[in-house]
Design a protein around this motif. Structure first.
Motif, PDB file in Angstrom:
ATOM      1  N   LEU A 630      34.283  26.653  43.889  1.00 29.44           N
ATOM      2  CA  LEU A 630      33.522  27.647  43.130  1.00 29.44           C
ATOM      3  C   LEU A 630      34.147  29.040  43.289  1.00 29.44           C
ATOM      4  N   MET A 634      30.575  33.423  41.174  1.00 36.66           N
ATOM      5  CA  MET A 634      29.495  32.470  40.932  1.00 36.66           C
ATOM      6  C   MET A 634      28.681  32.225  42.206  1.00 36.66           C
ATOM      7  N   TYR A 638      24.491  33.331  42.287  1.00 40.14           N
ATOM      8  CA  TYR A 638      23.388  32.409  42.502  1.00 40.14           C
ATOM      9  C   TYR A 638      22.996  32.255  43.966  1.00 40.14           C
ATOM     10  N   ALA A 737      31.672  21.303  40.974  1.00 42.54           N
ATOM     11  CA  ALA A 737      31.217  22.662  40.693  1.00 42.54           C
ATOM     12  C   ALA A 737      30.246  22.699  39.510  1.00 42.54           C
ATOM     13  N   LEU A 741      26.557  24.421  39.951  1.00 41.60           N
ATOM     14  CA  LEU A 741      26.100  25.539  39.123  1.00 41.60           C
ATOM     15  C   LEU A 741      24.834  25.191  38.347  1.00 41.60           C
ATOM     16  N   GLU A 742      24.746  23.960  37.868  1.00 34.13           N
ATOM     17  CA  GLU A 742      23.542  23.549  37.152  1.00 34.13           C
ATOM     18  C   GLU A 742      22.342  23.559  38.093  1.00 34.13           C
ATOM     19  N   ARG A 745      21.395  27.165  38.854  1.00 36.34           N
ATOM     20  CA  ARG A 745      20.711  27.773  37.711  1.00 36.34           C
ATOM     21  C   ARG A 745      19.241  27.358  37.693  1.00 36.34           C
ATOM     22  N   ILE A 871      34.785  29.126  33.061  1.00 32.30           N
ATOM     23  CA  ILE A 871      34.864  29.533  34.467  1.00 32.30           C
ATOM     24  C   ILE A 871      36.193  29.076  35.033  1.00 32.30           C
TER      25      ILE A 871
END
Length: 896
Positions: A630, A634, A638, A737, A741-742, A745, A871
């Protein structure tokens, strides 16, 4: 003669009714019906056999059956041998009678085959468990044996005397078995319906009683806590005035007595909850030093009145911060200490706290409370934990207490998966030892606690947290004294304080004035706090529709949190209210621009039971390993926490992305043996523990379980944490990754653990993750493929295309050409099915590539699909050490 017959008939019917209604359960009542129907069927069969057949054997057999059923009926009525008779009847029917009817009734030409069905129906109707399976197995073996023997020896079977007799026998069997089966089914349905109605009536009555009891206890709690709240608040105002030492001592005794009263009230309420199985354990972080200081303060006055020495011996290595239900632990230990004081006339009371760290990351707290009191007689040890029992009441009836303490203590200890043991010698004293498993939040030792110097309440000092002259606060409480006390407690903050004595008066004020915070009494006559809050939210032309509303309630934390979820309050305070907690809760909801801080920040170390939460923690924290590659922005966006793995070289072991970087990878792989080294289980445990200090739950998304030992070690470490959830991404690098990220989020939107994991399960199958490498040399050196394949690829200048399959990265094909030409072809191959690609996000990873090459890749991607988010991430050394320099990969979601 007629009167005698009528009397006998009446007694028989009465006996049948008494026998039926005295049955212990539904099965026995059903068997009673089976016996009665069986008697009727046996009598009809006896009559039918006499008319249809001339077989003496069948006639005798039916006569014997009729006699045995009558005997069974008598034994059930007179001897109450229902279970024995039901078993004997099953043997008689399925092993003796029905096979004999088949044999002597003409086999397939008679009606005996239908009677076999009645035997199976009886087994399924009457038996459960091992009796059912054993009866069924024996019956099947007997029936198979009978049919098998009849097949091989057909001449051994008796034959009907003529065809009409065979038809008549078969018809009779169909009618009798069908009607008997139907009657039994109807009776069973009726019996179950009766039982259901009785059960529903009983449940309704229990629910009514539970509601009435809950309503009574809630009202009692409110009525008692309300004046106690005023007493404690006024007492604190006295302590703020810097009175004389004697007045301070009086005020301290008032507070101690108030605490004892609240503890007694808590015991009564908890006993009611335990009876209805509604008491819950609510774990949270707490300071062990504050816990023991609180216990000392609450007991020292009572001990001093009896000239008892109070000793508090706490191991200096005891962890400073633990995770558990502090309120219940205090309740347990306070009950034990109070009992020790009650039953001790001279000598001392001692609390000793030690423990040990367990392998699963928890701390086994071991606390013993000993006294030099009267002890407990051996004959009373068995009933010491019974409700409303006091072991000394026969000889020492003057001892105070409600007889609930130890009963509640035992229930609470067991609710927290702990144990309580007692050692007592009559006339010498007792030792209660409680062990409770607690999660360790902060391993720092608590050190030496100086109870005599710092725990005393004579050193009371009020610390004002803030001032807010522009802030407007509305206190809604039907008790004028409570409203006055709360206003006085907040006077030093210089806020503009208004009060309302009812919900109606509150609505009048909110229509005319704006308030930054509203303190709402939860229980008020006419219009309660919930109804008032709802009216404020939907008030036409109201000025406080969005204002935070804090419920002031007598409920416990778990009850208040449940109510908070149900009715939508923004916070809550539990009576009796402490000024520090009151100020902290209001400060949490005030606009920062109108606040003038008196302290640098809010003291979040409060462990007072009034606080809505000990510290503000994230609902869910997402963590991962550095193989996810990552990018830093990012991670920071988060709040993702990354567990860095290790890279082992000839020169030592280095932390990936901290002490070693993939940018200088070539300096290592050309001259040294380099490979990825995972973290230990202990390091994962520390990592998880640190993250749980900042979040309620942690979801750790790991690299594919087949890609090394990282996943298995994370799982092993997570076994010690109920709130750590390790998730197998089944991917590495950019594919991992995507899922991280999901999840991050969704966590930022406040989704729960179950919702996030469900979403990950939904997206994981559609992750399209692949790479193109310069060669297979590093891949083979790490043991992921054969060296012969790497040698072949290098000889013919083949560039391997890698694909994630079944949690493993594997070679899917080979490509040829120069680097830019190769990458263009690879991008075209991966992105040519544009209709199947989710255009929300694509992650591009590089290992040892120049900025020109990265820009080239991004430009080629943009020519084919315009992604909403692109990304770019640099591969970690852990990823690059297997793929080698000149590797690039892309990952995206396919459309579902």
């Amino acid at each position: 003669m007629g009167s005698i017959i009528r009397k006998l008939k009446g007694k028989f019917i009465k006996g049948i009714k008494d026998w039926y209604w005295d049955a212990e359960n539904l099965k026995q009542r059903l068997f009673q019906v089976v016996i009665q129907i069986g008697a009727i069927v046996a009598f009809i069969s006896l009559f039918e056999t006499f008319l249809v057949t001339d077989s003496v054997y069948l006639w005798v057999m039916c006569l014997v059956l009729f006699g045995l059923i009558l005997l069974s009926l008598w034994m059930c009525l007179a001897r109450k041998k229902t279970r024995l008779i039901s078993t004997l009847l099953a043997i008689l029917l399925n092993i003796i009678l029905f096979p004999s009817l088949f044999w002597f009734g003409g086999g397939l030409q008679g009606g005996a085959t239908i009677w076999f069905l009645l035997g199976y129906f009886y087994i399924f109707l009457m038996y459960d468990g091992w009796k059912f399976w054993s009866s069924l197995l024996v019956t099947i073996v007997v029936d198979v044996g009978v049919y098998g023997y009849a097949f091989h020896h057909p001449t051994a079977l008796a034959t009907p005397k003529n065809l009409p007799s065979a038809y008549l026998d078969s018809l009779f069997s169909v009618l009798v078995v069908g009607i008997a089966t139907g009657v039994l089914l109807r009776v069973e349905m009726r019996l179950y319906d009766e039982e259901r109605k009785v059960s529903m009536k009983r449940n309704r009555e229990l629910e009514r009683q539970a509601r009435a009891r809950s309503s009574f206890f809630a009202g009692m709690s409110h009525e008692i806590r309300t004046p106690v709240n005023s007493i404690i608040g006024l007492n604190e105002l006295i302590l703020r005035e810097n009175p004389s030492e004697q007045i301070v001592e009086y005020a301290s005794n008032i507070e101690d007595s108030s605490e004892m009263l609240m503890a007694l009230l808590g015991d009564v309420l908890d006993f009611a909850k335990l009876e209805s199985h509604k008491l819950e354990i609510v774990p949270m972080e707490y300071s062990t030093k504050n816990l023991f200081m609180k216990l000392y303060n609450m007991v020292k006055t009572q001990a001093a009145k009896k000239n008892l020495e109070l000793k508090m011996n706490v191991d200096t290595l005891f962890p400073a911060v633990l995770f558990g239900d502090e309120k219940r632990i205090v309740q347990i230990l306070l009950n034990l200490l109070n009992n020790a004081v009650k039953y001790t006339e001279k000598g001392s009371i001692e609390l000793e706290a030690t423990g040990e760290k367990l392998e699963n990351g928890t701390y086994q707290m071991r606390i013993s409370v000993s006294d030099t009191g009267i002890g407990i007689k051996k004959e009373n040890l068995a009933t010491i934990y019974d409700s409303f029992r006091k072991s000394a009441k026969e000889t020492q009836g003057w001892f105070e207490g409600n007889g609930l303490g130890l009963s509640i203590v035992k229930e609470l200890v067991e609710l927290m998966d702990g144990t309580i043991k007692l050692d007592s010698v009559y006339t010498k004293g007792s030792v209660f030892t409680v062990t409770l498993p607690q999660k360790v939040v902060e391993h720092t030792p608590v050190g030496v606690i100086r109870f005599g110097e710092t725990a005393g309440k004579h050193n009371y000092e009020y610390h004002q947290k803030f001032e807010a002259p522009e802030a407007r606060i509305l206190i809604v409480d039907d008790n004028r004294m409570n409203s006055m006390v709360t206003s006085r407690l907040l006077a030093s903050t210089r806020m503009q304080i208004y009060s309302a004595m009812s919900g109606k008066e509150c609505l009048e004020l909110t229509r005319r004035k704006f308030f930054h915070v509203i303190l709402m009494d939860y229980m008020m006559p006419d219009m309660d706090g919930v109804e008032t809050m709802r009216e404020i939210r939907r008030q036409e032309n109201g000025l406080c529709k969005e204002s935070p509303i804090i419920a002031v309630t007598t409920m416990t934390r778990e009850e208040a949190e449940a109510a908070d979820v149900e009715v939508g309050f923004d916070g809550y305070l539990e009576k009796p209210i402490r000024s520090e907690v009151l100020e902290s809760e209001i400060l949490n909801h005030l606009p920062q621009e109108i606040v003038i801080y008196k302290k640098e920040k809010i003291d979040n170390s409060l462990t007072d039971k009034n606080s809505a939460s000990v510290r503000r923690r994230k609902k869910v924290r997402i963590t991962t390993d550095c193989v996810s590659d990552l990018p830093k922005e990012m991670v920071e966006k988060y709040g993702i926490h990354v567990m860095n793995l290790y890279i082992r070289t000839d020169k030592g072991r280095f932390i990936d992305s901290v002490e070693i970087d993939s940018d200088n990878m070539s300096d290592y792989i050309r001259n040294e043996k380099v490979h990825m080294d995972s973290c230990s289980v202990e390091e994962f445990e520390t990592f998880f523990a640190d993250n749980l200090m900042e979040a309620i739950d942690v979801i750790h998304i790991s690299m594919a379980s087949n890609a090394g030992v990282t996943y298995s070690r994370a799982m092993e470490a997570a076994r010690g944490f109920d709130y750590v959830h390790v998730y197998d991404s089944e991917n590495i690098s950019s594919g991992e990754a995507l899922l991280v990220l999901e999840a991050a989020r969704l966590a930022s939107f406040g989704k729960s653990v179950d919702e996030i994991i469900e979403a990950l399960d939904h997206y994981k199958p559609v992750v399209d993750n692949g790479f193109v490498m310069h060669d297979l040399d590093q891949f083979s050196m790490q043991g992921y493929t054969k060296r012969s394949l790497a040698h072949l690829a290098r000889t013919f200048h083949l560039h391997p295309v890698m694909k994630m399959k079944r949690k493993t990265i594997a070679v899917s094909s080979f490509m040829t050409g120069e680097k830019e030409h190769l990458w263009r072809k690879y991008i075209s191959m991966r992105l040519h099915k544009t209709r199947h690609i989710d255009p929300r996000v694509i992650i591009v990873s590089f290992a040892g590539c120049t900025s020109f090459q990265r820009n080239f890749v991004l430009e080629e991607i943009s020519k084919r699909i315009i992604f909403e988010s692109v990304i770019v991430c640099k591969s970690s050394f852990s990823s690059a050490v297997a793929s080698g320099e000149g590797t690039f990969g892309i990952a995206f979601f396919e459309k579902i």
